[in-house]
Design a protein around this motif. Sequence first.
Motif, PDB file in Angstrom:
ATOM      1  N   ILE A   1      35.649  45.814  45.497  1.00  0.00           N
ATOM      2  CA  ILE A   1      35.826  46.906  44.532  1.00  0.00           C
ATOM      3  C   ILE A   1      35.274  46.488  43.164  1.00  0.00           C
ATOM      4  CG2 ILE A   1      37.579  48.229  43.278  1.00  0.00           C
ATOM      5  CD1 ILE A   1      39.343  47.985  45.816  1.00  0.00           C
ATOM      6  N   HIS A   2      34.434  47.343  42.607  1.00  0.00           N
ATOM      7  CA  HIS A   2      33.817  47.018  41.313  1.00  0.00           C
ATOM      8  C   HIS A   2      33.211  48.280  40.721  1.00  0.00           C
ATOM      9  CE1 HIS A   2      30.285  47.257  43.889  1.00  0.00           C
ATOM     10  NE2 HIS A   2      29.537  47.398  42.789  1.00  0.00           N
ATOM     11  N   ASN A   3      32.771  48.196  39.481  1.00  0.00           N
ATOM     12  CA  ASN A   3      31.829  49.190  38.969  1.00  0.00           C
ATOM     13  C   ASN A   3      30.611  48.463  38.422  1.00  0.00           C
ATOM     14  OD1 ASN A   3      32.563  48.348  36.392  1.00  0.00           O
ATOM     15  ND2 ASN A   3      33.941  50.073  36.050  1.00  0.00           N
ATOM     16  N   ASP A   4      29.486  49.192  38.330  1.00  0.00           N
ATOM     17  CA  ASP A   4      28.217  48.511  38.079  1.00  0.00           C
ATOM     18  C   ASP A   4      28.026  48.116  36.618  1.00  0.00           C
ATOM     19  OD1 ASP A   4      27.730  48.836  40.765  1.00  0.00           O
ATOM     20  OD2 ASP A   4      26.426  50.581  40.508  1.00  0.00           O
ATOM     21  N   SER A   5      28.656  48.843  35.686  1.00  0.00           N
ATOM     22  CA  SER A   5      28.493  48.495  34.276  1.00  0.00           C
ATOM     23  C   SER A   5      29.126  47.149  33.941  1.00  0.00           C
ATOM     24  CB  SER A   5      29.075  49.592  33.370  1.00  0.00           C
ATOM     25  OG  SER A   5      28.138  50.647  33.236  1.00  0.00           O
TER      26      SER A   5
ATOM     27  N   ILE B   1      34.358  53.446  40.243  1.00  0.00           N
ATOM     28  CA  ILE B   1      34.830  52.368  41.116  1.00  0.00           C
ATOM     29  C   ILE B   1      34.359  52.632  42.547  1.00  0.00           C
ATOM     30  CG2 ILE B   1      36.927  51.299  42.083  1.00  0.00           C
ATOM     31  CD1 ILE B   1      36.442  50.606  39.147  1.00  0.00           C
ATOM     32  N   HIS B   2      33.777  51.624  43.169  1.00  0.00           N
ATOM     33  CA  HIS B   2      33.297  51.780  44.538  1.00  0.00           C
ATOM     34  C   HIS B   2      33.296  50.436  45.261  1.00  0.00           C
ATOM     35  CE1 HIS B   2      29.772  50.933  42.032  1.00  0.00           C
ATOM     36  NE2 HIS B   2      29.157  50.471  43.105  1.00  0.00           N
ATOM     37  N   LYS B   3      33.016  50.494  46.543  1.00  0.00           N
ATOM     38  CA  LYS B   3      33.010  49.283  47.378  1.00  0.00           C
ATOM     39  C   LYS B   3      32.251  49.599  48.665  1.00  0.00           C
ATOM     40  CE  LYS B   3      37.079  50.516  50.093  1.00  0.00           C
ATOM     41  NZ  LYS B   3      38.297  50.079  50.758  1.00  0.00           N
TER      42      LYS B   3
HETATM   43 FE   FE2 Z   1      27.844  48.749  42.931  1.00  0.00          FE
END
Ligand code: FE2
Length: 306
Positions: free
Chosen positions: A159-163, A254-256
């Motif tokens: 789980i993360h976000n790209d920024s 938020i995505h994974k």
């Molecule tokens: Fe990503």
Amino acid sequence: MSTPMLTPEQLEKFDRDGYLVLPSFVSPVETTTLLEQARSLLENFTIPESMTRFTTKDSEKDKHVGDKYFLESGSDIRFFFEEGAVSPEGKLLPTYSKSNSINKIGHGLHYLDPVYRNFTLDNPRLKTLARELGVHKDPQVLQSMIICKNPKIGGKVPIHNDSTFLYTHPEPTAVGFWFALEPCTLTNGCLWFLPGSHKLNSGRIRERFVRLPDGGTGFETLLLDEPEPVWDESKFVAEPCEEGTLVLIHGSVIHKSEANRGDQSRFIYTFHMIESPEHGAIYDEKNWLQPEPGKEGFERLFDERS
Ligand code: FE2
């Protein structure tokens, strides 16, 4: 005047959910060309002296992934092995073939590889789409990756976000363009999103991935007063898709993706863009990815300033 590529409903959806799925955006011929080039790169690379496994963040927080090979990859095309493919001593295990052991290729494909450069920077449809999305006035493409997610060994992306990884201030401005080169399923590790999560904390980024003063990389917390979030995984939405699909990803959402448990690989190509400094977005000097002196890498998508 030509027909817009994005409808008002799609723009509204991107704003509301923080991502937008566009099936069949890339033609079958283009998709095949990109996939074949990815496989050709995998067939023809030589194993680097300094083998590097890739992890974004997992239970071993702040895991040291920052060696020279990784930190200089923004100005090159480099190959990163799956964690399970390499012994603790750093040797490639015999279980998988060399090309099947790669987690990802990055991070300068968008300007160093002729096929991916043509698709990314010389693509009128992408320029039009970016204009219609309207997030950036003068977008700069600054990193690109092929993520392989090979059968049985392709690891999950936590789980993360790209920024977090491409931090700009005072506002986060990263947007990801993510292209499925093969079918992405629940079994082989499709994307999962937490819709609307890009608006949490007023869109501010909680932590960022930086170069550490003593070498290597790690996460630096920005919102010290905010407790570490506990994500409700039951609220994540799976987005399985066919090859040729483009998914636009807001830098704060938020995505994974899960590990590949199936028999089919899940190749994707992705690049990210940020707003230019002339339009008020400062690309932070602590970010792990830095332009190498005298090299390109931060490429303007539009031909003229608008
Ligand atoms: Fe990503």
